[in-house]
Design a protein around this motif. Structure first.
Motif, mmCIF file in Angstrom:
data_model
loop_
_atom_site.group_PDB
_atom_site.id
_atom_site.type_symbol
_atom_site.label_atom_id
_atom_site.label_comp_id
_atom_site.label_asym_id
_atom_site.label_seq_id
_atom_site.Cartn_x
_atom_site.Cartn_y
_atom_site.Cartn_z
ATOM 1 N N UNK A 1 0.846 -1.193 0.000
ATOM 2 C CA UNK A 1 0.000 0.000 0.000
ATOM 3 C C UNK A 1 0.877 1.237 0.000
ATOM 4 N N UNK A 2 0.448 2.219 -0.774
ATOM 5 C CA UNK A 2 1.140 3.505 -0.803
ATOM 6 C C UNK A 2 0.177 4.598 -0.356
ATOM 7 N N UNK A 3 0.707 5.529 0.400
ATOM 8 C CA UNK A 3 -0.053 6.713 0.792
ATOM 9 C C UNK A 3 0.550 7.892 0.049
ATOM 10 N N UNK A 4 -0.262 8.547 -0.762
ATOM 11 C CA UNK A 4 0.217 9.651 -1.592
ATOM 12 C C UNK A 4 0.711 10.815 -0.742
ATOM 13 N N UNK A 5 1.628 11.580 -1.309
ATOM 14 C CA UNK A 5 2.177 12.745 -0.599
ATOM 15 C C UNK A 5 1.095 13.772 -0.271
ATOM 16 N N UNK A 6 0.024 13.781 -1.083
ATOM 17 C CA UNK A 6 -1.057 14.747 -0.823
ATOM 18 C C UNK A 6 -2.350 14.060 -0.377
ATOM 19 N N UNK A 7 -2.250 12.803 0.076
ATOM 20 C CA UNK A 7 -3.460 12.097 0.543
ATOM 21 C C UNK A 7 -4.096 12.875 1.684
ATOM 22 N N UNK A 8 -5.410 12.987 1.644
ATOM 23 C CA UNK A 8 -6.129 13.711 2.703
ATOM 24 C C UNK A 8 -6.575 12.738 3.782
ATOM 25 N N UNK A 9 -6.329 13.108 5.035
ATOM 26 C CA UNK A 9 -6.886 12.390 6.172
ATOM 27 C C UNK A 9 -8.218 13.032 6.502
#
Length: 196
Positions: free
Chosen positions: A1-9
């Protein structure tokens, strides 16, 4: 799994009213609040955007109604608001289950920022978290649910059927993950993938 640099929480409805257990009943995931706090800190430390969602209930007796203390965010969330540094922050208010049906328009805000991945945490697993996840999936977002950073309560349904909070949460997770609406993972997996 990758979490994008701009992923919103997207932190859903982490409000004091959910502490009124005489109203809600037994809950699951006793460590969820610590996991939610940890995710907020990771997002803020890495400069990622955080969306705080507040449920403004229109039901007169609801612990989440505006003007009642239960409408406020839990203290650990309130302390962390505005501490995002370089990361964007948004407050969404709503009176229905989905954060995508709130004010301001979450979908418009995410698209304007070029965000295509959202990570969900908060309350309740099978209500506002699940509804937001389903709608996010329908809108084309890559949705990740940090399962142990959510919790819910025992629930009674039709035919006298009653499920414990953990049974309700598991059913929600199976529907979301198995149905392709979201990827349901642990907080630890999210933190590791976020590079924190």
């Amino acid at each position: 799994m990758q979490i994008a640099e701009n992923a919103a929480l997207v932190v859903v409805d982490v409000q004091k009213g959910f502490e009124e257990l005489d109203h809600w009943g037994p809950r699951n995931h006793p460590g969820a609040d610590d996991n939610i706090a940890g995710l907020i800190e990771v997002w803020q430390e890495t400069g990622r955007p955080v969306v705080f969602v507040r449920h403004d209930s229109v039901e007169p007796g609801s612990p989440l109604r505006p003007g009642h203390g239960g409408n406020d965010f839990k203290e650990y969330v309130e302390r962390r608001r505005g501490k995002g540094g370089a990361g964007a922050e948004l407050l969404v208010t709503k009176s229905v289950n989905s954060a995508f049906h709130g004010t301001p328009d979450l979908d418009a805000w995410l698209r304007a920022a070029g965000i295509s991945q959202v990570v969900l945490a908060g309350i309740q697993t099978n209500m506002c978290v699940e509804t937001t996840a389903r709608m996010g999936g329908n809108l084309g977002y890559e949705v990740v649910v940090a399962f142990d950073a959510t919790y819910t309560f025992d629930l009674e349904g039709p035919f006298g059927w009653r499920l414990t909070a953990q049974e309700v949460a598991r059913a929600s997770a199976v529907s979301l993950h198995g149905g392709g609406f979201a990827r349901v993972v642990t907080t630890r997996e999210v933190v590791a993938a976020a590079g924190a």
